[in-house]
Design an enzyme around this catalytic site. Structure first.
Site, PDB file in Angstrom:
ATOM      1  N   LYS A  35       0.821  -1.212   0.000  1.00 23.08           N
ATOM      2  CA  LYS A  35       0.000   0.000   0.000  1.00 23.08           C
ATOM      3  C   LYS A  35       0.857   1.265   0.000  1.00 23.08           C
ATOM      4  CE  LYS A  35      -2.264  -1.006   3.770  1.00 23.08           C
ATOM      5  NZ  LYS A  35      -1.679  -2.296   4.160  1.00 23.08           N
ATOM      6  N   ARG A  74     -10.166   1.252   8.181  1.00 25.98           N
ATOM      7  CA  ARG A  74      -9.841  -0.124   8.557  1.00 25.98           C
ATOM      8  C   ARG A  74     -11.025  -0.884   9.129  1.00 25.98           C
ATOM      9  NH1 ARG A  74      -3.680  -0.572  10.711  1.00 25.98           N
ATOM     10  NH2 ARG A  74      -2.774   0.698   9.072  1.00 25.98           N
ATOM     11  N   ARG A 109      11.064  -6.477   6.131  1.00 28.71           N
ATOM     12  CA  ARG A 109      10.945  -5.042   6.407  1.00 28.71           C
ATOM     13  C   ARG A 109      11.316  -4.731   7.856  1.00 28.71           C
ATOM     14  NH1 ARG A 109       5.204  -2.057   5.735  1.00 28.71           N
ATOM     15  NH2 ARG A 109       4.833  -2.874   7.801  1.00 28.71           N
ATOM     16  N   ARG A 114      11.437  -1.717  12.617  1.00 29.85           N
ATOM     17  CA  ARG A 114      10.072  -1.441  13.095  1.00 29.85           C
ATOM     18  C   ARG A 114       9.644  -2.520  14.082  1.00 29.85           C
ATOM     19  NH1 ARG A 114       5.941   0.294   8.384  1.00 29.85           N
ATOM     20  NH2 ARG A 114       4.546  -0.587   9.916  1.00 29.85           N
ATOM     21  N   ARG A 162      -1.376  -9.060  13.586  1.00 34.24           N
ATOM     22  CA  ARG A 162      -1.891  -8.004  12.699  1.00 34.24           C
ATOM     23  C   ARG A 162      -2.693  -8.598  11.544  1.00 34.24           C
ATOM     24  NH1 ARG A 162       3.125  -4.795  10.902  1.00 34.24           N
ATOM     25  NH2 ARG A 162       1.633  -3.554   9.737  1.00 34.24           N
TER      26      ARG A 162
END
Length: 190
Positions: free
Chosen positions: A13, A88, A127, A133, A144
């Site tokens: 995204k 969301r 990532r 992160r 998630r």
């Protein structure tokens, strides 16, 4: 022109939103980026959002909507927006649509990036290693993705009823996927 980029965490995204902003001269609004900025600056909103994000949970609707609307007001003269990571939930989508209708600027198109769960986990772990992160550890990733399936994926039905969803195969080169997205946008503009 308001476009929602839809898909699970790791579907691309953010990558495609940035490219769409450049190509169509739109404003990019990413709730994730806004939250990370607020967290880095240790604002009240950032502290509240951080507690939810670190557990892999969604930040409450009221907090998200207030933050997003204030960001949109900063860019009143924008040609349109690419919404990345928002809405969301059905509640967010309904409140969001109501607000946009009042302003005469409804969501024109929803781009749904379709990616397998195995590919998502691979991308997100990578990532997390590359960026540091904390919300990209494998344990949080699985949580998630569960939250996404339960709370966010029903939005596809919501937007499908409005006949504005375009499904894009989200595995391949960035350019291939981006070109497929642009074809859908160009078709819907004509």
């Amino acid at each position: 022109m308001n476009i929602v980029i839809f898909g699970p965490p790791g579907s691309g995204k953010g990558t495609h939103s940035i490219k769409l902003v450049e190509r169509y001269n739109l404003m990019h609004l990413s709730t994730g980026d806004i939250f990370r900025n607020q967290i880095q600056n240790q604002t009240d909103l950032g502290k509240r959002a951080k507690a939810y994000m670190e557990l892999g949970q969604l930040v409450p609707d009221e907090l998200v909507i207030d933050m997003l609307f204030s960001e949109m007001l900063l860019h009143k003269n924008a040609k349109g927006f690419v919404f990345d990571g928002f809405p969301r939930t059905i509640v967010q989508a309904e409140k969001f649509d109501e607000m946009l209708q009042e302003k005469g600027m409804p969501v024109k198109l929803v781009i749904s990036l379709e990616v397998t769960e195995e590919e998502l986990i691979t991308r997100l772990v990578k990532r997390g290693i590359e960026s540091g992160r904390v919300d990209d550890s494998e344990e949080v990733i699985v949580k998630r993705l569960e939250v996404y399936k339960e709370q966010t994926s029903p939005l596809l039905d919501y937007y499908s009823r409005k006949n504005i969803v375009k499904h894009i195969h989200g595995i391949g080169s960035v350019e291939e996927i981006f070109n497929a997205i642009c074809r859908q946008i160009d078709e819907s503009l004509n």
